[in-house]
Design a protein around this motif. Sequence first.
Motif, PDB file in Angstrom:
ATOM      1  N   GLY A 154      26.067  23.686  53.851  1.00 31.86           N
ATOM      2  CA  GLY A 154      25.925  22.302  53.390  1.00 31.86           C
ATOM      3  C   GLY A 154      26.170  21.257  54.455  1.00 31.86           C
ATOM      4  N   GLU A 155      26.835  21.645  55.560  1.00 27.29           N
ATOM      5  CA  GLU A 155      27.073  20.690  56.629  1.00 27.29           C
ATOM      6  C   GLU A 155      25.794  20.459  57.421  1.00 27.29           C
ATOM      7  N   THR A 156      25.675  19.250  57.982  1.00 24.57           N
ATOM      8  CA  THR A 156      24.531  18.964  58.835  1.00 24.57           C
ATOM      9  C   THR A 156      24.693  19.699  60.163  1.00 24.57           C
ATOM     10  N   ARG A 157      23.594  19.788  60.872  1.00 23.00           N
ATOM     11  CA  ARG A 157      23.644  20.432  62.189  1.00 23.00           C
ATOM     12  C   ARG A 157      24.600  19.675  63.113  1.00 23.00           C
ATOM     13  N   LEU A 158      24.620  18.335  62.996  1.00 26.89           N
ATOM     14  CA  LEU A 158      25.529  17.547  63.827  1.00 26.89           C
ATOM     15  C   LEU A 158      26.981  17.882  63.504  1.00 26.89           C
ATOM     16  N   GLN A 159      27.298  18.001  62.210  1.00 23.85           N
ATOM     17  CA  GLN A 159      28.663  18.381  61.840  1.00 23.85           C
ATOM     18  C   GLN A 159      29.027  19.746  62.398  1.00 23.85           C
ATOM     19  N   ASP A 160      28.090  20.671  62.324  1.00 22.65           N
ATOM     20  CA  ASP A 160      28.351  22.010  62.866  1.00 22.65           C
ATOM     21  C   ASP A 160      28.658  21.958  64.360  1.00 22.65           C
ATOM     22  N   LEU A 161      27.923  21.107  65.088  1.00 21.94           N
ATOM     23  CA  LEU A 161      28.164  20.973  66.529  1.00 21.94           C
ATOM     24  C   LEU A 161      29.562  20.409  66.792  1.00 21.94           C
ATOM     25  N   VAL A 162      29.942  19.398  66.009  1.00 20.71           N
ATOM     26  CA  VAL A 162      31.265  18.796  66.179  1.00 20.71           C
ATOM     27  C   VAL A 162      32.356  19.786  65.793  1.00 20.71           C
ATOM     28  N   PHE A 163      32.175  20.487  64.654  1.00 18.74           N
ATOM     29  CA  PHE A 163      33.174  21.462  64.216  1.00 18.74           C
ATOM     30  C   PHE A 163      33.359  22.562  65.267  1.00 18.74           C
ATOM     31  N   ALA A 164      32.260  23.036  65.830  1.00 22.27           N
ATOM     32  CA  ALA A 164      32.347  24.095  66.838  1.00 22.27           C
ATOM     33  C   ALA A 164      33.105  23.611  68.067  1.00 22.27           C
TER      34      ALA A 164
END
Length: 484
Positions: free
Chosen positions: A308-318
């Motif tokens: 459900g997270e956006t790709r941008l959120q995934d990049l930040v989370f990583a």
Amino acid sequence: MPDTMDQKHADFLNDCVKVLGASHVMLGDDELAAPYRQDWTGYHSGTPLAIVRPKSTDEVAQIVALCHAFGVSIVPSSGRTGLCGGGVSLPDDKSLILSLERMNTIRNLDLDGRSMTLEAGVILQNAQECAAENDLVFPLTFGAQGSAMIGGALSTNAGGSNVVKYGTTRESCIGIEAVLPDGSIINALTGLRKDNTGYDLKNLLIGAEGTLGIITAAVFKLAAMPQARTTGFLSLAALADAPRVLNALQDRTGGAVEAFEYMPDVAIDVICHAFPNTKRPLEAPAKTGIFFEVGSNRKDDAQPGEEGETRLQDLVFATLAELMEDEVVVDAMIAQSEQQRIDLWTMRESILESITENGPAYFLDISLPLAVIHDFVAEMDVKMAELGFQPITVGHLGDGNLHYTLSAAKGKNWDELPLEAAKDYAFEVLSRLNGSFSAEHGIGQSKLDVMLKLKEPSQLDAMRLIKQALDPQNLMNPGKFIPV
């Protein structure tokens, strides 16, 4: 006109009335003129000869020509949100306050070229909203955007919270219209990105605080509206780790960091005291707190993944996960809704008002190379505590701009503290670390002594020569910006 006024000034004001009409010329001691007599801080005030409010560039030019003919000095005024006394007259100077507030038209919106032409009296927030309605971003944003005007932002080369992505006012402006000290008009509103046809008068006038002329309109670059944003608050192990965190986020997101703000627990405490409904972003105090926002205009970055997270959120989370594993990031809060994002921005933009409510203070608006910011803060915090001060520091850490504010430590009387010694120590450390004593608020009246002490003499001489060439009568905002 009052009987106590000399004939020269009476004749001058009568001519101003002929140009603008009586309703747009008011005497400086008139009750309605009170807001024009004092700056936002309350530290700088004066009673001008009069206040005039032109509606067009032609009217500005006619008034300036009259000032040139009568030898009357001019102080340009916009939203009056400055902190350095640049937009008010000196106590002993009968200047004319020329307010640009009626010049508030958005003249043109070029969607193909992604630019906007604005008059100097346009309120910053109105420009932002106009751009947003067309799915674009007006690049300037700071706490006073609801009342600050374009003319003042240009005059001081204002910065703000998203300089890390969009640059300062000067970097966003691609054309100006201005009135020079003799009343002649420069019309350079073409909005061309490339124009090497002589001296760059635009960049000479931007940041000159009205000492070389009056900017009446400007063309600004616009940017694409972010398709996805990730906003949050971090607790870092040390301030020295901040550049690593910033660069990691920039590298992973393709330079999409829009804000990277230093907000330690001391600043959060002051905000929460002034605004008790403020929600603390983290449960534990963050000695090195960082408010950040990443915004991408790539549609791919807005696409949701399996969780459900956006790709941008995934990049930040990583990125944050790796930094936590390395014990660089201690804790993190990521906004899960637009309201949480708004709350974080509201907290950040409440700091100046909160510090003011906290008690007397001295504001340092400085910039430093990112690599030595932690050295400055560490050394200053120790010394200021010894002198009886409580530093309250926030900053646009993404571009190296700190607002290092001195307030009285608990149990100390502000009037008894050695402020001059503290300032001398701060500027010595700043010079040693190759910093600047004025990052985004300008010089005005308040920093003339520091300017004279710290600015290279050859640079001051060059500035004086330019001033003399364009304004030989010294009529444009005298006693500001350039120390005698």
